[in-house]
Design an enzyme around this catalytic site. Structure first.
Site, PDB file in Angstrom:
ATOM      1  N   ARG A   1       0.858  -1.191   0.000  1.00  0.00           N
ATOM      2  CA  ARG A   1       0.000   0.000   0.000  1.00  0.00           C
ATOM      3  C   ARG A   1       0.891   1.235   0.000  1.00  0.00           C
ATOM      4  O   ARG A   1       1.462   1.621   1.006  1.00  0.00           O
ATOM      5  CB  ARG A   1      -0.902  -0.004   1.241  1.00  0.00           C
ATOM      6  CG  ARG A   1      -1.764   1.254   1.385  1.00  0.00           C
ATOM      7  CD  ARG A   1      -2.828   1.353   0.320  1.00  0.00           C
ATOM      8  NE  ARG A   1      -3.784   0.240   0.421  1.00  0.00           N
ATOM      9  CZ  ARG A   1      -4.703  -0.040  -0.494  1.00  0.00           C
ATOM     10  NH1 ARG A   1      -4.778   0.700  -1.594  1.00  0.00           N
ATOM     11  NH2 ARG A   1      -5.521  -1.060  -0.325  1.00  0.00           N
TER      12      ARG A   1
ATOM     13  N   HIS B   1       0.847   2.634 -10.352  1.00  0.00           N
ATOM     14  CA  HIS B   1      -0.070   3.150  -9.329  1.00  0.00           C
ATOM     15  C   HIS B   1       0.681   4.062  -8.351  1.00  0.00           C
ATOM     16  O   HIS B   1       0.864   3.744  -7.182  1.00  0.00           O
ATOM     17  CB  HIS B   1      -0.682   1.956  -8.603  1.00  0.00           C
ATOM     18  CG  HIS B   1      -1.926   2.261  -7.828  1.00  0.00           C
ATOM     19  ND1 HIS B   1      -2.026   3.339  -6.981  1.00  0.00           N
ATOM     20  CD2 HIS B   1      -3.111   1.614  -7.756  1.00  0.00           C
ATOM     21  CE1 HIS B   1      -3.228   3.334  -6.420  1.00  0.00           C
ATOM     22  NE2 HIS B   1      -3.895   2.301  -6.871  1.00  0.00           N
TER      23      HIS B   1
ATOM     24  N   GLU C   1      -1.730   8.176 -11.594  1.00  0.00           N
ATOM     25  CA  GLU C   1      -1.324   6.855 -12.070  1.00  0.00           C
ATOM     26  C   GLU C   1      -1.379   6.789 -13.593  1.00  0.00           C
ATOM     27  O   GLU C   1      -2.454   6.783 -14.184  1.00  0.00           O
ATOM     28  CB  GLU C   1      -2.248   5.795 -11.474  1.00  0.00           C
ATOM     29  CG  GLU C   1      -2.505   5.972  -9.985  1.00  0.00           C
ATOM     30  CD  GLU C   1      -3.682   5.157  -9.489  1.00  0.00           C
ATOM     31  OE1 GLU C   1      -3.982   4.094 -10.089  1.00  0.00           O
ATOM     32  OE2 GLU C   1      -4.326   5.564  -8.503  1.00  0.00           O
TER      33      GLU C   1
ATOM     34  N   GLN D   1      -7.955  -8.745  -8.752  1.00  0.00           N
ATOM     35  CA  GLN D   1      -7.973  -7.332  -9.108  1.00  0.00           C
ATOM     36  C   GLN D   1      -6.556  -6.820  -9.312  1.00  0.00           C
ATOM     37  O   GLN D   1      -5.653  -7.137  -8.539  1.00  0.00           O
ATOM     38  CB  GLN D   1      -8.659  -6.520  -8.012  1.00  0.00           C
ATOM     39  CG  GLN D   1      -8.597  -5.015  -8.241  1.00  0.00           C
ATOM     40  CD  GLN D   1      -9.538  -4.236  -7.376  1.00  0.00           C
ATOM     41  OE1 GLN D   1     -10.737  -4.414  -7.446  1.00  0.00           O
ATOM     42  NE2 GLN D   1      -8.996  -3.357  -6.537  1.00  0.00           N
TER      43      GLN D   1
END
Length: 323
Positions: A79, A192, A297, A103
């Site tokens: 994260r 990301h 991103e 995902q």
């Protein structure tokens, strides 16, 4: 590598063999690679997911936001930092070859191979004697190295080479995708990036005016950006696509903080989880961390990129820290 016309210039290395050189260190547990320039800039890459977890300026200022509860032991995706999304963005479509994948695909959830460091052989030499100004780290992920379960869910032969180049003027991340088999496949790719900001209430994003976007907060409805400078005052989850301008900028108090320059990528996701979404993520900490980050991103995610057997594709970004 793929030769493309009109691609933005890479960070230009300069240096002298006799001057101080960049250093590259492998951690004692062989889990991460750290590179430093003689001028103090540094980057740290976790081999799990080839995730960039730190990028600092020469004065030690951190440019990336990393959750204090980010899991760095290889048991789940990180994260924060710059996770790599491949071969699908978001929940996989039920009617697509990626439908069985998790995902955001599998690239961020597998250990990559460190392929070594390098620098440009065609770079001009520095007359200042300041030493090399860039170092490039290459990481590889190949279909043959995937767990059997992932191979069954996406049974294509591929090779990925992810290059992370640290320079005095910024950080460049480039992805090369090659179809190593005979069957064509389609993919999506995204970087990301969690950019660190001092105060989200004083942060604006420019470079997206008149761009079409899908607003996932508003039931994936289609819109066109009408603001020159976008302020974030709540949850934001937008996929801007078909972008004509190559650079998206982040400003703090009206002053430039980052320029994010896309290379062969037409889409940009703008994301901030805000209060409720951040509270629901166990690895997002501190819970008010959304006040100090914004995700810009770059990727190719609004449609699919197709590669026939033997073909390759390359795209990426250059992030300039403007402190």
């Amino acid at each position: 590598m793929v030769d493309r016309p009109n691609k933005p210039s890479a960070i230009s290395p300069v240096g002298s063999a006799a001057a101080p050189q960049p250093s590259v260190d492998i951690s004692s547990d062989n889990s991460r690679i750290t590179a430093r320039l003689p001028t103090g800039e540094s980057v740290e890459v976790l081999l799990y997911g080839a995730t960039v977890i730190s990028w600092k300026n020469g004065n030690g200022a951190e440019n990336l936001w990393l959750s204090e509860k980010a899991v760095l032991d290889g048991s789940k995706a990180v994260r924060g930092g710059i996770p790599v999304v491949f071969p699908v963005f978001g929940p996989p479509p039920k009617d697509h070859a990626t439908s069985a994948l998790p995902q955001h695909g599998f690239a961020r959830n597998n250990r990559w191979e460190y392929l070594g460091k390098s620098s440009s052989e065609s770079a001009p030499l520095s007359k200042s004697g300041a030493g090399d100004d860039t170092v490039k780290l290459d990481f590889g992920l190949y279909s043959s190295a995937l767990p059997e379960d992932a191979r069954k869910k996406w049974p294509y032969d591929f090779g990925l080479v992810y290059s992370v180049t640290l320079g005095r003027e910024g950080l460049q991340t480039m992805m090369n995708v090659r179809n190593e088999g005979k069957e064509p496949f389609e993919f999506q790719v995204l970087m990301h990036t969690y950019l660190k900001v001092s105060d989200i209430s004083k942060t604006t994003i420019t470079g997206l005016l008149s761009a079409p976007y899908i607003d996932k907060v508003l039931n994936a409805t289609a819109h066109t950006e009408s603001n020159h400078a976008i302020s974030i005052t709540g949850e934001v989850d937008r996929v801007y696509h078909s972008l004509k301008q190559s650079t998206t900028s982040v400003l703090e108090d009206g002053k430039p903080r980052y320029d994010v320059v896309r290379d062969n990528l037409d889409d940009t996701v703008l994301w901030n989880p805000w209060t409720e979404k951040a509270a629901g993520m166990g690895d997002f900490y501190p819970k008010d961390g959304f006040k100090h980050m914004v995700c810009v991103e770059v990727g190719a995610v609004n449609s699919w990129t197709k590669l026939d057997g033997g073909e390759s594709w390359e795209g990426g970004q250059l992030i300039k820290s403007l402190l």
